[in-house]
Motif scaffolding. Structure first.
Motif, PDB file in Angstrom:
ATOM      1  N   LEU A  13      13.675  -7.974  14.671  1.00 18.72           N
ATOM      2  CA  LEU A  13      12.734  -7.469  13.669  1.00 18.72           C
ATOM      3  C   LEU A  13      11.424  -8.255  13.749  1.00 18.72           C
ATOM      4  N   GLU A  14      10.327  -7.539  13.618  1.00 19.15           N
ATOM      5  CA  GLU A  14       9.005  -8.172  13.693  1.00 19.15           C
ATOM      6  C   GLU A  14       8.496  -8.495  12.298  1.00 19.15           C
ATOM      7  N   ARG A  15       7.403  -9.232  12.279  1.00 17.21           N
ATOM      8  CA  ARG A  15       6.833  -9.688  11.001  1.00 17.21           C
ATOM      9  C   ARG A  15       6.651  -8.537  10.022  1.00 17.21           C
ATOM     10  N   LYS A  16       6.192  -7.393  10.511  1.00 13.18           N
ATOM     11  CA  LYS A  16       5.818  -6.314   9.587  1.00 13.18           C
ATOM     12  C   LYS A  16       7.030  -5.801   8.797  1.00 13.18           C
ATOM     13  N   PHE A  17       8.241  -5.938   9.367  1.00 15.16           N
ATOM     14  CA  PHE A  17       9.437  -5.536   8.609  1.00 15.16           C
ATOM     15  C   PHE A  17       9.496  -6.269   7.277  1.00 15.16           C
ATOM     16  N   TYR A  18       9.145  -7.549   7.310  1.00 17.49           N
ATOM     17  CA  TYR A  18       9.321  -8.426   6.143  1.00 17.49           C
ATOM     18  C   TYR A  18       8.154  -8.365   5.168  1.00 17.49           C
ATOM     19  N   LEU A  19       7.065  -7.758   5.574  1.00 16.66           N
ATOM     20  CA  LEU A  19       5.859  -7.781   4.735  1.00 16.66           C
ATOM     21  C   LEU A  19       5.887  -6.712   3.652  1.00 16.66           C
ATOM     22  N   ARG A  20       6.999  -5.966   3.546  1.00 16.83           N
ATOM     23  CA  ARG A  20       7.113  -4.915   2.529  1.00 16.83           C
ATOM     24  C   ARG A  20       7.766  -5.476   1.267  1.00 16.83           C
ATOM     25  N   ASP A  21       7.887  -4.637   0.218  1.00 22.27           N
ATOM     26  CA  ASP A  21       8.390  -5.165  -1.050  1.00 22.27           C
ATOM     27  C   ASP A  21       9.868  -5.569  -0.912  1.00 22.27           C
ATOM     28  N   GLY A  22      10.270  -6.516  -1.760  1.00 24.36           N
ATOM     29  CA  GLY A  22      11.588  -7.124  -1.672  1.00 24.36           C
ATOM     30  C   GLY A  22      12.742  -6.144  -1.775  1.00 24.36           C
ATOM     31  N   LEU A  23      12.607  -5.112  -2.594  1.00 21.33           N
ATOM     32  CA  LEU A  23      13.698  -4.142  -2.743  1.00 21.33           C
ATOM     33  C   LEU A  23      13.891  -3.345  -1.465  1.00 21.33           C
ATOM     34  N   THR A  24      12.806  -2.975  -0.820  1.00 21.18           N
ATOM     35  CA  THR A  24      12.897  -2.246   0.450  1.00 21.18           C
ATOM     36  C   THR A  24      13.510  -3.130   1.525  1.00 21.18           C
ATOM     37  N   LYS A  74      21.830  -4.782   9.496  1.00 19.91           N
ATOM     38  CA  LYS A  74      21.151  -5.579  10.519  1.00 19.91           C
ATOM     39  C   LYS A  74      22.026  -6.781  10.887  1.00 19.91           C
ATOM     40  N   LYS A  75      21.695  -7.420  11.997  1.00 22.85           N
ATOM     41  CA  LYS A  75      22.485  -8.546  12.497  1.00 22.85           C
ATOM     42  C   LYS A  75      21.666  -9.823  12.408  1.00 22.85           C
ATOM     43  N   ILE A  76      22.189 -10.830  11.697  1.00 19.94           N
ATOM     44  CA  ILE A  76      21.490 -12.115  11.604  1.00 19.94           C
ATOM     45  C   ILE A  76      22.141 -13.093  12.572  1.00 19.94           C
ATOM     46  N   ILE A  77      21.296 -13.838  13.281  1.00 20.59           N
ATOM     47  CA  ILE A  77      21.760 -14.694  14.376  1.00 20.59           C
ATOM     48  C   ILE A  77      21.175 -16.091  14.213  1.00 20.59           C
ATOM     49  N   THR A  78      21.987 -17.128  14.403  1.00 20.63           N
ATOM     50  CA  THR A  78      21.446 -18.473  14.624  1.00 20.63           C
ATOM     51  C   THR A  78      21.842 -18.906  16.024  1.00 20.63           C
ATOM     52  N   ASN A  79      20.899 -19.536  16.721  1.00 23.04           N
ATOM     53  CA  ASN A  79      21.138 -20.019  18.085  1.00 23.04           C
ATOM     54  C   ASN A  79      20.809 -21.501  18.126  1.00 23.04           C
ATOM     55  N   LEU A  80      21.855 -22.328  17.941  1.00 24.10           N
ATOM     56  CA  LEU A  80      21.697 -23.777  17.818  1.00 24.10           C
ATOM     57  C   LEU A  80      22.366 -24.457  19.002  1.00 24.10           C
ATOM     58  N   GLY A  90      11.728 -22.878   5.335  1.00 23.66           N
ATOM     59  CA  GLY A  90      10.460 -22.573   5.993  1.00 23.66           C
ATOM     60  C   GLY A  90      10.571 -22.111   7.434  1.00 23.66           C
ATOM     61  N   ALA A  91      11.808 -22.017   7.975  1.00 23.70           N
ATOM     62  CA  ALA A  91      11.969 -21.573   9.364  1.00 23.70           C
ATOM     63  C   ALA A  91      11.456 -20.142   9.535  1.00 23.70           C
ATOM     64  N   ASP A  92      10.885 -19.870  10.698  1.00 23.12           N
ATOM     65  CA  ASP A  92      10.297 -18.556  10.990  1.00 23.12           C
ATOM     66  C   ASP A  92      11.348 -17.621  11.564  1.00 23.12           C
ATOM     67  N   LEU A  93      11.568 -16.479  10.906  1.00 24.43           N
ATOM     68  CA  LEU A  93      12.563 -15.500  11.385  1.00 24.43           C
ATOM     69  C   LEU A  93      12.062 -14.749  12.618  1.00 24.43           C
ATOM     70  N   CYS A  94      10.842 -14.938  12.972  1.00 27.20           N
ATOM     71  CA  CYS A  94      10.331 -14.376  14.218  1.00 27.20           C
ATOM     72  C   CYS A  94      10.380 -15.413  15.338  1.00 27.20           C
ATOM     73  N   GLU A 105      18.217  -8.821  14.013  1.00 29.77           N
ATOM     74  CA  GLU A 105      18.063  -7.701  14.941  1.00 29.77           C
ATOM     75  C   GLU A 105      18.539  -6.412  14.307  1.00 29.77           C
ATOM     76  N   THR A 106      18.052  -5.294  14.797  1.00 30.55           N
ATOM     77  CA  THR A 106      18.617  -3.998  14.422  1.00 30.55           C
ATOM     78  C   THR A 106      20.037  -3.936  14.974  1.00 30.55           C
ATOM     79  N   ALA A 107      20.926  -3.227  14.249  1.00 35.02           N
ATOM     80  CA  ALA A 107      22.313  -3.163  14.704  1.00 35.02           C
ATOM     81  C   ALA A 107      22.950  -1.838  14.321  1.00 35.02           C
TER      82      ALA A 107
END
Length: 191
Positions: A3-14, A22-28, A141-145, A152-154
């Motif tokens: 997902l790109e920045r613009k996905f997150y720039l919309r209102d919180g409910l959307t 969607k799929k959330i990933i951490t790569n540590l 404060g970590a950047d999701l981008c 990611e879309t899933a």
DNA sequence: ACCGTGATGTTCT
DNA sequence: GAACATCACGGTG
């Protein structure tokens, strides 16, 4: 697709509604872990008595006032971390709490981080999934981008709206249908 | 299965 | 000094 920045720039409910499936990933350094997001809650800043940003900007809530697509983590009950995604544009303090995942990648690593063996005990609550994904206070404060944590879309899942969990202190706001779930999923935080 | 309770630390009053 | 966007565990049925 990440997902790109613009996905997150919309209102919180959307953002909260569309994060379901969607799929959330951490790569540590220890490995990669991921899960499908199946439960979220929107926290709508200055109009929402349940939001940490309700009483304005503080050291803790300053991240709410930046642009969407960054991580807000906080310690709850002295022991557990909750992971949130900041939504909307600068100076609109909205966020989405990730409340549950269906585990996908790195299940063995999740089990060892949690010291649990049952799949249902890995990500069925905000404290649990934060621990499974290896999220610490340093993720504030970590950047999701970026590359350490991203979404990611899933899947395309059927979404239901309900009241939010454990915010009885919030008065009328406790009645808003600002929690979103993947209907009938067995990994939800309340079954 | 469903309670009740204790653990623990940061933030805000 | 209270409250808190929680979880695990031990009791009882």
């Amino acid at each position: 697709m990440k997902l790109e920045r613009k996905f997150y720039l919309r209102d919180g409910l959307t953002v909260a509604r569309e994060l379901i499936g969607k799929k959330i990933i951490t790569n540590l350094p220890e490995g990669l872990t991921s899960g499908i997001i199946i439960e979220t809650e929107a926290y709508m800043g200055t109009v929402d008595a349940a939001s940490h940003a309700y009483r304005g900007k503080t050291e803790r809530t300053k991240i709410f006032y930046g642009a969407g697509g960054f991580v807000y983590v906080y310690l709850i009950y002295g022991m557990y971390l909750c992971t949130n995604v900041i939504a909307n544009v600068e100076n609109v303090p909205e966020a989405v709490l990730i409340r549950a995942l269906e585990p996908v990648d790195g299940v063995e690593l999740m089990k060892s981080r949690r010291n649990k063996n049952n799949l249902r005990d890995l990500c069925s609550g905000p404290g649990k999934l934060s621990q499974s994904l290896g999220i610490t206070k340093n993720f504030y404060g970590a950047d999701l981008c970026g590359e350490e944590i991203f979404i990611e879309t899933a899947e395309n899942l059927k979404v239901e709206a309900t009241k939010r969990i454990n915010i009885d202190y919030a008065g009328e706001a406790a009645n808003y249908f600002w929690r979103f779930v993947a209907a009938g999923n067995k990994f939800l935080s309340v079954k």
